[in-house]
Design a protein around this motif. Structure first.
Motif, PDB file in Angstrom:
ATOM      1  N   ILE A 302       0.712  -1.527  -0.363  1.00  0.00           N
ATOM      2  CA  ILE A 302      -0.211   0.007   0.054  1.00  0.00           C
ATOM      3  C   ILE A 302       1.052   1.495   0.497  1.00  0.00           C
ATOM      4  CG2 ILE A 302      -2.169   1.187   1.148  1.00  0.00           C
ATOM      5  CD1 ILE A 302      -2.542  -1.323   2.303  1.00  0.00           C
ATOM      6  N   GLU A 303       1.928   1.207   0.930  1.00  0.00           N
ATOM      7  CA  GLU A 303       2.675   2.659   0.412  1.00  0.00           C
ATOM      8  C   GLU A 303       3.281   2.863  -0.988  1.00  0.00           C
ATOM      9  OE1 GLU A 303       6.812   3.833   2.511  1.00  0.00           O
ATOM     10  OE2 GLU A 303       6.048   1.799   3.231  1.00  0.00           O
ATOM     11  N   ARG A 304       4.145   1.538  -1.207  1.00  0.00           N
ATOM     12  CA  ARG A 304       4.338   1.735  -3.137  1.00  0.00           C
ATOM     13  C   ARG A 304       3.032   1.970  -3.646  1.00  0.00           C
ATOM     14  NH1 ARG A 304       8.346  -2.227  -4.258  1.00  0.00           N
ATOM     15  NH2 ARG A 304       9.878  -3.063  -2.543  1.00  0.00           N
ATOM     16  N   LEU A 305       1.987   2.148  -3.482  1.00  0.00           N
ATOM     17  CA  LEU A 305       0.919   2.672  -4.184  1.00  0.00           C
ATOM     18  C   LEU A 305       0.749   3.380  -3.977  1.00  0.00           C
ATOM     19  CD1 LEU A 305      -1.936   1.666  -6.240  1.00  0.00           C
ATOM     20  CD2 LEU A 305      -3.052   0.692  -4.685  1.00  0.00           C
ATOM     21  N   ASP A 306       0.434   4.133  -2.786  1.00  0.00           N
ATOM     22  CA  ASP A 306       0.476   5.593  -2.436  1.00  0.00           C
ATOM     23  C   ASP A 306       1.463   6.560  -2.870  1.00  0.00           C
ATOM     24  OD1 ASP A 306      -1.375   7.225  -1.119  1.00  0.00           O
ATOM     25  OD2 ASP A 306       0.144   6.834   1.144  1.00  0.00           O
ATOM     26  N   HIS A 307       2.519   6.435  -2.952  1.00  0.00           N
ATOM     27  CA  HIS A 307       3.798   6.894  -3.329  1.00  0.00           C
ATOM     28  C   HIS A 307       3.653   6.367  -5.285  1.00  0.00           C
ATOM     29  CE1 HIS A 307       6.064   6.411   0.420  1.00  0.00           C
ATOM     30  NE2 HIS A 307       5.769   7.184   0.458  1.00  0.00           N
ATOM     31  N   GLU A 308       3.235   5.779  -5.725  1.00  0.00           N
ATOM     32  CA  GLU A 308       2.412   5.887  -7.119  1.00  0.00           C
ATOM     33  C   GLU A 308       4.422   4.944  -8.188  1.00  0.00           C
ATOM     34  OE1 GLU A 308       1.597   9.407  -8.587  1.00  0.00           O
ATOM     35  OE2 GLU A 308      -0.121   9.835  -7.538  1.00  0.00           O
ATOM     36  N   GLU A 309       3.569   4.021  -7.152  1.00  0.00           N
ATOM     37  CA  GLU A 309       5.247   3.505  -7.787  1.00  0.00           C
ATOM     38  C   GLU A 309       4.391   2.611  -8.974  1.00  0.00           C
ATOM     39  OE1 GLU A 309       8.325  -0.980  -6.813  1.00  0.00           O
ATOM     40  OE2 GLU A 309       7.340   1.085  -5.347  1.00  0.00           O
ATOM     41  N   PHE A 310       3.207   2.146  -8.405  1.00  0.00           N
ATOM     42  CA  PHE A 310       2.612   1.311  -9.790  1.00  0.00           C
ATOM     43  C   PHE A 310       0.672   2.015  -9.745  1.00  0.00           C
ATOM     44  CE2 PHE A 310       4.090  -1.719  -6.539  1.00  0.00           C
ATOM     45  CZ  PHE A 310       3.437  -1.846  -5.525  1.00  0.00           C
ATOM     46  N   ASP A 311       0.166   1.167 -10.319  1.00  0.00           N
ATOM     47  CA  ASP A 311      -1.307   1.630 -10.115  1.00  0.00           C
ATOM     48  C   ASP A 311      -2.764   1.187 -10.149  1.00  0.00           C
ATOM     49  OD1 ASP A 311      -0.610   4.819 -11.756  1.00  0.00           O
ATOM     50  OD2 ASP A 311       0.745   3.564 -12.849  1.00  0.00           O
ATOM     51  N   LEU A 312      -2.563  -0.754  -9.970  1.00  0.00           N
ATOM     52  CA  LEU A 312      -3.193  -1.633 -10.092  1.00  0.00           C
ATOM     53  C   LEU A 312      -2.167  -2.187  -9.374  1.00  0.00           C
ATOM     54  CD1 LEU A 312      -4.936  -1.268 -13.339  1.00  0.00           C
ATOM     55  CD2 LEU A 312      -5.699   0.082 -11.057  1.00  0.00           C
TER      56      LEU A 312
END
Length: 349
Positions: A302-312
């Motif tokens: 979730i942290e990676r998603l929140d940092h926009e490392e990926f989108d889905l």
């Protein structure tokens, strides 16, 4: 409904052109073998509808075979994306998902049953491309919201990508960029078939089913050279298949493969790999049969998603065993998550 702050990033809407998703959770494509003679029936339609009813933002179907003589050897229960009966079956699947408020893409697949892309003549390559193009047109015709081209795990398109299986010396081989030509022509043909607004996802991987340490590229620079022709051909979203989402793609950076693809292309990406599982990973499970539960700490994801490392985020086995996985995560009911077991492979929960 109040969503726990710890998982808010998973439940933010996603938009890309005409595609609008209610959250960032995608059902990963998983072969099920429940479509006799290639025709998905009411049980398959109910299986996909249950995921849409229970909060999955985007469903990508199991691989669907294109109409080509080499597509497979002996798997009669894998669904087709051609033929009147199969397309009528998929129409019922799509209608059910849409009635439940979901979105669904068809994964288009050729296994590469001949196993040696060096033997294909240029005329045969043209026929393959035309079969992919027709499959894409069929997917749009029956109402799918997009397509995913299976170009990972050592199947046909990936056989053209990989230097170990493609030793051609013509325009479809010879070097890294030339090895992308077949995929680029498939993508461009599918784009012609579906038009500019219909989403095309490309699923790629470094690893192969029989070579888990295989690499298409060794550096970010090589990855950029590999991706550029695919972007130019018309890919909208990249789905980077890795065994464990937390593993970095290259030394010196924590970015996984999806993260690097997004950084290099600016395109939206999907990450996947043991999401929501604790215990055996995909390879270990099939070697040992060890269970993998759905209670893994998802904080890093979730942290990676929140940092926009990926989108889905694509969820596979956890969602296979528990149709209500998304709602349980959203509501904080992690104690109710069901474990993934070998039995889940033989039942359409």
């Amino acid at each position: 409904m109040n969503i726990p702050q710890s998982v808010e990033a998973l439940f933010k809407p996603f938009e890309m052109g005409n595609l609008k998703l209610s959250n960032r959770i995608m059902m990963a494509p998983m072969t099920r073998n429940f479509s006799p003679n290639g025709v998905p029936g009411e049980d398959v339609a109910a299986y996909y509808r249950r995921r849409a009813e229970n909060g999955v933002g985007l469903i990508v179907t199991e691989g669907t075979f294109i109409n080509h003589r080499d597509v497979v050897s002996d798997q009669e229960n894998v669904p087709h994306i051609y033929g009147e009966d199969a397309l009528n079956g998929w129409s019922r699947v799509v209608d059910g998902v849409h009635e439940a408020g979901g979105k669904i893409f068809s994964q288009i697949w050729h296994m590469g049953a001949r196993g040696n892309v060096n033997d294909y003549s240029k005329q045969e390559i043209t026929e393959l491309i035309e079969a992919f193009e027709q499959a894409a047109a069929n997917a749009k015709k029956v109402g799918f919201d997009g397509i995913e081209l299976m170009a990972a795990h050592g199947f046909l398109i990936d056989q053209f990508f990989w230097e170990k299986t493609n030793t051609r010396t013509d325009e479809y081989g010879d070097d890294l960029v030339a090895r992308t030509r077949f995929a680029s022509e498939v993508i461009a043909a599918c784009r012609r078939a579906v038009g500019p607004e219909f989403p095309i996802v490309l699923r790629i991987s470094q690893w192969k089913y029989d070579a888990y340490t295989a690499k298409l590229v060794e550096t970010p620079e090589q990855l950029k050279r590999f991706l550029t022709p695919l972007v130019d051909a018309g890919v909208d979203i990249f789905h980077a298949s890795i065994r464990r989402f937390w593993e970095p793609a290259f030394a010196g950076s924590e970015l996984n493969l999806s993260g690097w693809i997004k950084k290099l292309t600016g395109k939206p990406t999907i990450t996947v790999g043991s999401v929501g599982l604790e215990g055996a990973d995909f390879v270990d499970f099939f070697a040992t049969g060890e269970e993998a539960n759905g209670k893994a700490n998802m904080g890093d994801l979730i942290e990676r998603l929140d940092h926009e490392e990926f989108d889905l985020i694509a969820v596979g086995r956890a969602l296979l065993a528990d149709p209500d996985w998304v709602n349980k995560i959203r509501d904080g009911r992690t104690e109710d998550l069901l474990p993934f077991t070998r039995e889940a492979l033989s039942i359409l929960y």
